[in-house]
Design an enzyme around this catalytic site. Structure first.
Site, PDB file in Angstrom:
ATOM      1  N   SER A   1     -37.108 -40.167  15.755  1.00 48.29           N
ATOM      2  CA  SER A   1     -38.046 -39.415  14.828  1.00 48.29           C
ATOM      3  C   SER A   1     -37.956 -37.904  15.129  1.00 48.29           C
ATOM      4  CB  SER A   1     -39.166 -39.935  15.153  1.00 48.29           C
ATOM      5  OG  SER A   1     -39.931 -40.048  16.547  1.00 48.29           O
TER       6      SER A   1
ATOM      7  N   LYS B   1     -41.540 -35.106  10.163  1.00 50.17           N
ATOM      8  CA  LYS B   1     -42.669 -34.805   9.608  1.00 50.17           C
ATOM      9  C   LYS B   1     -42.468 -33.942   8.246  1.00 50.17           C
ATOM     10  CE  LYS B   1     -46.259 -35.289  13.129  1.00 50.17           C
ATOM     11  NZ  LYS B   1     -45.522 -35.608  14.543  1.00 50.17           N
TER      12      LYS B   1
ATOM     13  N   GLU C   1     -55.564 -30.018  10.176  1.00 57.44           N
ATOM     14  CA  GLU C   1     -55.838 -30.051  11.445  1.00 57.44           C
ATOM     15  C   GLU C   1     -54.542 -30.112  12.277  1.00 57.44           C
ATOM     16  OE1 GLU C   1     -56.669 -32.679   9.805  1.00 57.44           O
ATOM     17  OE2 GLU C   1     -55.611 -34.084  11.280  1.00 57.44           O
TER      18      GLU C   1
HETATM   19  C1  LIG Z   1     -45.937 -36.674  15.359  1.00 57.36           C
HETATM   20  C2  LIG Z   1     -44.634 -37.454  15.895  1.00 57.36           C
HETATM   21  C3  LIG Z   1     -44.641 -38.716  16.018  1.00 57.36           C
HETATM   22  C4  LIG Z   1     -46.018 -39.656  15.736  1.00 57.36           C
HETATM   23  O1  LIG Z   1     -46.227 -39.757  14.386  1.00 57.36           O
HETATM   24  P1  LIG Z   1     -46.042 -41.056  13.665  1.00 57.36           P
HETATM   25  O2  LIG Z   1     -46.905 -40.582  12.301  1.00 57.36           O
HETATM   26  O3  LIG Z   1     -46.580 -42.053  14.312  1.00 57.36           O
HETATM   27  O4  LIG Z   1     -44.714 -40.965  13.295  1.00 57.36           O
HETATM   28  C5  LIG Z   1     -43.420 -39.408  16.369  1.00 57.36           C
HETATM   29  N1  LIG Z   1     -42.218 -38.905  16.688  1.00 57.36           N
HETATM   30  C6  LIG Z   1     -42.463 -37.293  16.430  1.00 57.36           C
HETATM   31  C7  LIG Z   1     -40.943 -36.556  16.912  1.00 57.36           C
HETATM   32  C8  LIG Z   1     -43.524 -36.491  15.854  1.00 57.36           C
HETATM   33  O5  LIG Z   1     -43.529 -35.287  15.704  1.00 57.36           O
END
Ligand SMILES: *Cc1c(COP(=O)(O)O)cnc(C)c1O
Length: 401
Positions: free
Chosen positions: A382, A93, A115
């Site tokens: 992610s 993010k 938010e």
């Molecule tokens: C917020 C988050 C997601 C989901 O958000 P996307 O916009 O679908 O990527 C996925 N993995 C992590 C680690 C997150 O913090």
């Protein structure tokens, strides 16, 4: 540059999805963001500063790691992990939050507003605000403020103001309304920072562009390591930003199969899931036309996932378009498969994945054994799972008893 059929037109439509479906009071503020971004993305100074921070602050490029132990355990395709968990703040993010903060500064705004539900977007944004010297205001349902206490503390330590929203169900929906109301009243001071590839044009394209560094790096890294492209990509889909970030650079490579993984939660039969692509229908949500989990009146359905970052009743409009075109295949894994993947990756590789990312790992664990040992799969890791360890330990203990 991906084939134009995968891109939005000038009005922000990906095929029939996207656009800017806004109440009158938001038309002008969002048009200002659209015009500012259209200019900024052409400006080498702006993009240069963004890329410099990705290197010096976020720690990019992130590794593309060959998970040899996991590969041996699964007995099929070679599995590579794109290590977004190693970024500063521990997830992808920060990539788009930094971009949005720089754009806000360029527009002369002094405050970022957003938010947050579970708090991950709020923490990443508060981080970007601290770095770039902007104020930050995060609206959060009062119930979430109580539930997500550690993230509230983090945001406040980073200098953000957390507004607990006491209206209605005191949850994410009310926090969205509250943040937009403040923004509309004072948009000369505020920049609204959306946390995924969702919302009105230009956000789905803009957030994708800021995340697309993931796929550009991964593509170069796999060519360097293996001398060829992967057979498949796998990423978890909540709103869809980490997935679009990985997928974007590979959309033209028709030989690369692409999988988006949604949460089947406690099963697809009831309402305890967030499998938007599998069970949703076209509708309008948060300023965009997209596929939505909704009731007959078009009200978004309540959703559930073991990963709080994936429980969203919509999805970014580009994903809806890619599904319609058949370029990306959307699949789902349930909470139990996700917990298994969380444990498996922790034990085989010494990497504790976020529960969101564990959805991508869970599908990779199903996919890799169906492929040959000459094949390659890249899964997007992610984020790191430190935030989830207490919860997972409890769930695993409950499952054993
Ligand atoms: C917020 C988050 C997601 C989901 O958000 P996307 O916009 O679908 O990527 C996925 N993995 C992590 C680690 C997150 O913090």
């Amino acid at each position: 540059m991906p084939n134009p059929q995968y891109r939005a037109n000038d009005d922000g439509y990906f095929g029939e999805f996207g656009g800017a479906e806004l109440p009158p009071f938001l038309v002008e503020p969002i048009a200002e963001v659209r015009d500012a971004y259209a200019e900024a993305r052409q400006d080498p100074t702006f993009m240069g500063e963004y890329e410099r921070l990705l290197r010096t602050y976020v720690g990019r490029p992130s590794l593309l790691y060959f998970a040899e132990n996991l590969t041996a355990k699964l007995g099929g395709a070679k599995v590579y992990l794109k290590r977004e968990d190693l970024n500063h703040t521990g997830a992808h993010k920060i990539n788009h939050c930094l971009g949005e903060a720089l754009l806000a500064k360029r527009m002369g705004k002094t405050k970022l507003i957003a938010e947050t539900g579970a708090g991950q977007h709020g923490v990443a944004l508060a981080t970007a605000a601290a770095l770039t010297g902007l104020e930050c205001e995060i609206h959060m349902g009062a119930i979430d403020v109580a539930k997500q206490h550690p993230n509230v503390v983090r945001m406040e330590l980073l200098g953000a103001k957390v507004v607990a929203v006491e209206e209605g169900g005191r949850s994410l929906k009310e926090a969205v309304d509250s943040a937009f109301a403040t923004y509309a009243a004072k948009y000369h001071e505020y920049f609204f920072a959306i946390g995924s590839v969702v919302g009105p044009h230009p956000y789905p394209s803009m957030v994708r562009d800021f995340q697309s560094i993931i796929g550009r790096e991964a593509r170069a890294q796999i060519l360097e390591a293996e001398g060829r492209l992967p057979n498949a990509l796998v990423a978890a889909v909540g709103g869809g930003s980490n997935a679009m970030g990985l997928f974007d650079a590979f959309l033209n490579d028709r030989e690369v199969e692409i999988f988006g993984v949604e949460p089947a939660g406690e099963g697809l039969e009831g309402t305890r899931h967030a499998a938007t692509m599998t069970l949703g229908t076209p509708g309008t949500l948060h300023g965009m036309k997209t596929i939505v989990l909704q009731d007959e009146q078009g009200e978004p359905s309540p959703v559930h996932s073991i990963a709080s970052g994936l429980d969203y009743p919509g999805v970014g409009p580009q994903h809806s378009h890619l599904k319609t075109l058949g370029r990306v295949t959307y699949v789902s894994v349930d909470d139990n498969e996700t917990l298994d993947a969380f444990s498996t990756l922790s034990r085989t590789e010494g990497i504790i994945p976020a529960l969101e990312s564990s959805h991508a790992i869970a599908y990779t664990c199903k996919l890799a054994p169906t492929l040959s040992s000459d094949d390659i799969v890249i899964a997007n890791l992610s984020g790191r799972g430190d935030k989830d360890v207490d919860f997972v330990a409890e769930r695993l203990a409950a499952r054993r008893s």
